[in-house]
Write a protein that holds these residues in place. Structure first.
Motif, PDB file in Angstrom:
ATOM      1  N   LEU A  49       0.844  -1.209   0.000  1.00  0.00           N
ATOM      2  CA  LEU A  49       0.000   0.000   0.000  1.00  0.00           C
ATOM      3  C   LEU A  49       0.871   1.248   0.000  1.00  0.00           C
ATOM      4  CD1 LEU A  49      -2.952  -0.838   2.421  1.00  0.00           C
ATOM      5  CD2 LEU A  49      -3.054  -0.434  -0.047  1.00  0.00           C
ATOM      6  N   MET A  50       1.970   1.206   0.796  1.00  0.00           N
ATOM      7  CA  MET A  50       2.879   2.354   0.811  1.00  0.00           C
ATOM      8  C   MET A  50       3.492   2.538  -0.582  1.00  0.00           C
ATOM      9  SD  MET A  50       6.628   2.882   2.240  1.00  0.00           S
ATOM     10  CE  MET A  50       6.996   1.824   0.873  1.00  0.00           C
ATOM     11  N   GLY A  51       3.902   1.413  -1.206  1.00  0.00           N
ATOM     12  CA  GLY A  51       4.469   1.483  -2.559  1.00  0.00           C
ATOM     13  C   GLY A  51       3.475   2.101  -3.531  1.00  0.00           C
ATOM     14  N   ALA A  52       2.221   1.644  -3.463  1.00  0.00           N
ATOM     15  CA  ALA A  52       1.188   2.157  -4.371  1.00  0.00           C
ATOM     16  C   ALA A  52       0.973   3.657  -4.153  1.00  0.00           C
ATOM     17  CB  ALA A  52      -0.116   1.394  -4.148  1.00  0.00           C
ATOM     18  N   ALA A  53       1.008   4.096  -2.878  1.00  0.00           N
ATOM     19  CA  ALA A  53       0.802   5.519  -2.580  1.00  0.00           C
ATOM     20  C   ALA A  53       1.942   6.363  -3.166  1.00  0.00           C
ATOM     21  CB  ALA A  53       0.715   5.727  -1.068  1.00  0.00           C
ATOM     22  N   LEU A  54       3.188   5.896  -3.004  1.00  0.00           N
ATOM     23  CA  LEU A  54       4.341   6.655  -3.531  1.00  0.00           C
ATOM     24  C   LEU A  54       4.313   6.692  -5.064  1.00  0.00           C
ATOM     25  CD1 LEU A  54       7.249   5.444  -1.182  1.00  0.00           C
ATOM     26  CD2 LEU A  54       6.055   7.648  -1.152  1.00  0.00           C
ATOM     27  N   ILE A  55       3.916   5.568  -5.674  1.00  0.00           N
ATOM     28  CA  ILE A  55       3.860   5.508  -7.145  1.00  0.00           C
ATOM     29  C   ILE A  55       2.757   6.434  -7.672  1.00  0.00           C
ATOM     30  CG2 ILE A  55       3.357   3.963  -9.107  1.00  0.00           C
ATOM     31  CD1 ILE A  55       4.856   1.760  -7.410  1.00  0.00           C
ATOM     32  N   THR A  56       1.623   6.495  -6.948  1.00  0.00           N
ATOM     33  CA  THR A  56       0.542   7.415  -7.346  1.00  0.00           C
ATOM     34  C   THR A  56       1.051   8.858  -7.307  1.00  0.00           C
ATOM     35  OG1 THR A  56      -1.037   5.900  -6.365  1.00  0.00           O
ATOM     36  CG2 THR A  56      -1.852   8.091  -6.866  1.00  0.00           C
ATOM     37  N   LEU A  57       1.778   9.209  -6.236  1.00  0.00           N
ATOM     38  CA  LEU A  57       2.320  10.571  -6.123  1.00  0.00           C
ATOM     39  C   LEU A  57       3.275  10.870  -7.280  1.00  0.00           C
ATOM     40  CD1 LEU A  57       3.041  10.889  -2.283  1.00  0.00           C
ATOM     41  CD2 LEU A  57       1.236  12.017  -3.609  1.00  0.00           C
ATOM     42  N   HIS A  58       4.102   9.876  -7.613  1.00  0.00           N
ATOM     43  CA  HIS A  58       5.040  10.054  -8.736  1.00  0.00           C
ATOM     44  C   HIS A  58       4.274  10.268 -10.044  1.00  0.00           C
ATOM     45  CE1 HIS A  58       9.008   8.693 -10.804  1.00  0.00           C
ATOM     46  NE2 HIS A  58       8.276   9.391 -11.643  1.00  0.00           N
ATOM     47  N   GLU A  59       3.224   9.455 -10.249  1.00  0.00           N
ATOM     48  CA  GLU A  59       2.437   9.599 -11.483  1.00  0.00           C
ATOM     49  C   GLU A  59       1.825  10.992 -11.598  1.00  0.00           C
ATOM     50  OE1 GLU A  59      -0.387   6.320 -11.352  1.00  0.00           O
ATOM     51  OE2 GLU A  59       0.795   5.195 -12.814  1.00  0.00           O
ATOM     52  N   ILE A  60       1.409  11.553 -10.446  1.00  0.00           N
ATOM     53  CA  ILE A  60       0.793  12.885 -10.469  1.00  0.00           C
ATOM     54  C   ILE A  60       1.867  13.954 -10.714  1.00  0.00           C
ATOM     55  CG2 ILE A  60      -0.403  14.622  -9.033  1.00  0.00           C
ATOM     56  CD1 ILE A  60      -1.778  12.146  -7.636  1.00  0.00           C
ATOM     57  N   TYR A  64       4.732  10.017 -17.263  1.00  0.00           N
ATOM     58  CA  TYR A  64       5.449   9.743 -18.521  1.00  0.00           C
ATOM     59  C   TYR A  64       4.657  10.350 -19.685  1.00  0.00           C
ATOM     60  CZ  TYR A  64       7.138   6.977 -22.466  1.00  0.00           C
ATOM     61  OH  TYR A  64       7.620   6.583 -23.685  1.00  0.00           O
ATOM     62  N   ARG A  65       3.331  10.185 -19.644  1.00  0.00           N
ATOM     63  CA  ARG A  65       2.457  10.755 -20.668  1.00  0.00           C
ATOM     64  C   ARG A  65       1.250  11.405 -19.986  1.00  0.00           C
ATOM     65  NH1 ARG A  65       3.035   7.580 -25.647  1.00  0.00           N
ATOM     66  NH2 ARG A  65       5.263   7.812 -26.003  1.00  0.00           N
ATOM     67  N   GLU A  66       1.046  12.684 -20.226  1.00  0.00           N
ATOM     68  CA  GLU A  66      -0.121  13.388 -19.666  1.00  0.00           C
ATOM     69  C   GLU A  66      -1.421  12.685 -20.074  1.00  0.00           C
ATOM     70  OE1 GLU A  66      -0.767  15.868 -17.636  1.00  0.00           O
ATOM     71  OE2 GLU A  66       1.329  16.375 -17.205  1.00  0.00           O
ATOM     72  N   GLU A  67      -1.472  12.214 -21.333  1.00  0.00           N
ATOM     73  CA  GLU A  67      -2.718  11.636 -21.872  1.00  0.00           C
ATOM     74  C   GLU A  67      -2.992  10.229 -21.346  1.00  0.00           C
ATOM     75  OE1 GLU A  67      -0.032  12.499 -23.573  1.00  0.00           O
ATOM     76  OE2 GLU A  67       0.414  11.136 -25.231  1.00  0.00           O
ATOM     77  N   TRP A  68      -2.098   9.668 -20.531  1.00  0.00           N
ATOM     78  CA  TRP A  68      -2.343   8.341 -19.967  1.00  0.00           C
ATOM     79  C   TRP A  68      -3.077   8.411 -18.630  1.00  0.00           C
ATOM     80  CZ3 TRP A  68       2.684   4.905 -20.732  1.00  0.00           C
ATOM     81  CH2 TRP A  68       2.815   4.615 -22.104  1.00  0.00           C
ATOM     82  N   LYS A  69      -3.424   9.622 -18.175  1.00  0.00           N
ATOM     83  CA  LYS A  69      -4.135   9.713 -16.895  1.00  0.00           C
ATOM     84  C   LYS A  69      -5.499   9.042 -17.032  1.00  0.00           C
ATOM     85  CE  LYS A  69      -1.624  13.547 -14.957  1.00  0.00           C
ATOM     86  NZ  LYS A  69      -1.517  14.972 -14.658  1.00  0.00           N
ATOM     87  N   PRO A  70      -5.839   8.121 -16.103  1.00  0.00           N
ATOM     88  CA  PRO A  70      -7.069   7.331 -16.261  1.00  0.00           C
ATOM     89  C   PRO A  70      -8.328   8.134 -15.942  1.00  0.00           C
ATOM     90  CG  PRO A  70      -6.025   6.827 -14.177  1.00  0.00           C
ATOM     91  CD  PRO A  70      -5.123   7.803 -14.865  1.00  0.00           C
ATOM     92  N   ASN A  71      -9.471   7.683 -16.493  1.00  0.00           N
ATOM     93  CA  ASN A  71     -10.747   8.302 -16.130  1.00  0.00           C
ATOM     94  C   ASN A  71     -11.442   7.452 -15.059  1.00  0.00           C
ATOM     95  OD1 ASN A  71     -12.052   6.170 -17.426  1.00  0.00           O
ATOM     96  ND2 ASN A  71     -12.071   7.256 -19.381  1.00  0.00           N
ATOM     97  N   SER A 213       3.067   1.455 -14.473  1.00  0.00           N
ATOM     98  CA  SER A 213       2.791   2.832 -14.059  1.00  0.00           C
ATOM     99  C   SER A 213       3.049   3.834 -15.178  1.00  0.00           C
ATOM    100  CB  SER A 213       3.661   3.209 -12.864  1.00  0.00           C
ATOM    101  OG  SER A 213       4.980   3.451 -13.311  1.00  0.00           O
ATOM    102  N   ASN A 214       2.487   5.014 -14.960  1.00  0.00           N
ATOM    103  CA  ASN A 214       2.716   6.156 -15.846  1.00  0.00           C
ATOM    104  C   ASN A 214       3.778   7.056 -15.219  1.00  0.00           C
ATOM    105  OD1 ASN A 214       2.428   8.048 -17.888  1.00  0.00           O
ATOM    106  ND2 ASN A 214       0.555   8.952 -17.036  1.00  0.00           N
ATOM    107  N   CYS A 215       4.783   6.460 -14.582  1.00  0.00           N
ATOM    108  CA  CYS A 215       5.855   7.241 -13.956  1.00  0.00           C
ATOM    109  C   CYS A 215       6.977   7.459 -14.966  1.00  0.00           C
ATOM    110  CB  CYS A 215       6.465   6.487 -12.772  1.00  0.00           C
ATOM    111  SG  CYS A 215       5.357   6.231 -11.391  1.00  0.00           S
ATOM    112  N   ARG A 216       7.455   8.693 -15.021  1.00  0.00           N
ATOM    113  CA  ARG A 216       8.650   8.946 -15.846  1.00  0.00           C
ATOM    114  C   ARG A 216       9.852   8.474 -15.038  1.00  0.00           C
ATOM    115  NH1 ARG A 216      10.120  11.544 -20.270  1.00  0.00           N
ATOM    116  NH2 ARG A 216       8.006  12.212 -20.723  1.00  0.00           N
ATOM    117  N   VAL A 217      10.518   7.446 -15.507  1.00  0.00           N
ATOM    118  CA  VAL A 217      11.674   6.893 -14.779  1.00  0.00           C
ATOM    119  C   VAL A 217      12.786   6.555 -15.763  1.00  0.00           C
ATOM    120  CG1 VAL A 217      10.469   5.852 -12.806  1.00  0.00           C
ATOM    121  CG2 VAL A 217      10.695   4.565 -14.932  1.00  0.00           C
ATOM    122  N   HIS A 218      13.966   6.383 -15.212  1.00  0.00           N
ATOM    123  CA  HIS A 218      15.084   5.906 -16.018  1.00  0.00           C
ATOM    124  C   HIS A 218      15.833   4.896 -15.164  1.00  0.00           C
ATOM    125  CE1 HIS A 218      18.130   5.780 -19.040  1.00  0.00           C
ATOM    126  NE2 HIS A 218      19.049   6.086 -18.165  1.00  0.00           N
TER     127      HIS A 218
END
Ligand SMILES: [Zn+2]
Length: 298
Positions: A49-60, A64-71, A213-218
């Motif tokens: 759950l902590m991982g999911a919360a941090l990944i959500t924050l990163h996505e916001i 990686y792509r603005e248009e990948w934000k879910p509805n 995820s929609n996280c910009r990462v390298h």
């Protein structure tokens, strides 16, 4: 330092450190909770759950792509998939089939426990399990792409047109049960300890969230070891020539070995999903889509 420069440095830090730092934090939290006397199940779920919360924050913060934000519809359907297919179904299989099979084997005098190196440190056992579980899962995934009746089930997972962490759970329950039989049940039957299974589960979960995820990462050189988001986006390309690559579930090692690793340096992935844009996207509709021939095509 100007505000722009601070923003830029935060972005660079996120791109480079988010994956390893979240993974490390997940394991630290898991170890702390275990040391505090929590059960392995609760400790691993809280770490996830902590991982999911941090990944959500990163996505916001840095998508990686603005248009990948879910509805809202996508989030609702993916939540149902996550709860039923990823949490409830494996639990039901483990408390029914696994217990039944272990008892059958034991009553026939088969001591499966002797085949697993239970004396090794938990981290080494978990690493061994990652490597061993990914091998049959790699070939199963390739089969799900190659054979049409199997692809009809797997098409559910490839149906989203954009990636974000929650759609890692979008699998047809029949495919999920087959995956479980191949990559988790053998280890439960081998008597692998719950500490090792839970440590594996923490990696499996956090990596799976990142992978979709929609996280910009390298991830740099890690892209030769783990099956992360930069590789997995290509696996969700709408072009079969690109999506028939990077089959690894947790690791990319078997793809490297069998020549299916794919990560072009000179371009970004294009459209994702199935070419059939009329493929139904709701949870109940997707329970039936594998049984309707033709839908999965293009
Ligand atoms: Zn696939």
């Amino acid at each position: 330092m100007t505000e722009n420069e601070i923003q830029k440095r935060v972005s660079i830090l996120l791109v480079l450190a988010s994956y390893p730092a979240t993974m490390a934090l997940g394991f630290v939290l898991y170890a702390v909770l275990i040391a505090a006397g929590w059960s392995v199940i609760l400790a691993s779920y809280i770490s996830l759950l902590m991982g999911a919360a941090l990944i959500t924050l990163h996505e916001i913060k840095l998508p990686y792509r603005e248009e990948w934000k879910p509805n809202v519809e996508e989030i609702s359907a993916d939540t149902v998939f996550m709860i039923t297919v990823q949490v409830a179904l494996p639990y039901l299989i483990s408390i029914s089939v696994v217990i039944l099979l272990s008892e059958m084997l034991r009553s026939n005098g088969v001591a499966m426990e002797n085949f697993w190196p239970n004396d090794l440190p938990v981290a080494v056992q978990a690493g061994l399990m990652l490597l061993a579980a990914d091998f049959p899962r790699y070939w199963l995934h390739r089969a799900f792409h190659k054979f049409t009746p199997m692809w009809r089930f797997h098409a559910v997972h490839h149906s989203p047109h954009r990636l974000y962490w929650l759609n890692v759970g979008r699998f047809h329950p029949i495919e999920k049960a087959i995956q479980y039989a191949v990559d988790a049940m053998p280890f439960a039957l081998l008597g692998v300890s719950s500490e090792v299974l839970a440590a594996y589960f923490v990696f499996y979960g956090i990596n799976g969230f990142f992978q979709h995820s929609n996280c910009r990462v390298h991830l740099g050189p890690l892209n030769y070891i783990v099956s992360g988001p930069e590789l997995h986006r290509w696996h969700h390309s709408e072009l079969a020539s690109e999506s028939d690559t990077n089959f690894g579930n947790n690791l990319i090692i078997w793809d490297v070995l069998f020549g299916t690793r794919f990560l072009p340096k000179d371009r970004e992935v294009g459209s994702l999903g199935l070419l059939n844009r009329k493929y139904p996207m709701g949870f109940l509709a997707q329970m039936k889509t594998p049984f309707i021939s033709g839908l999965e095509k293009e």
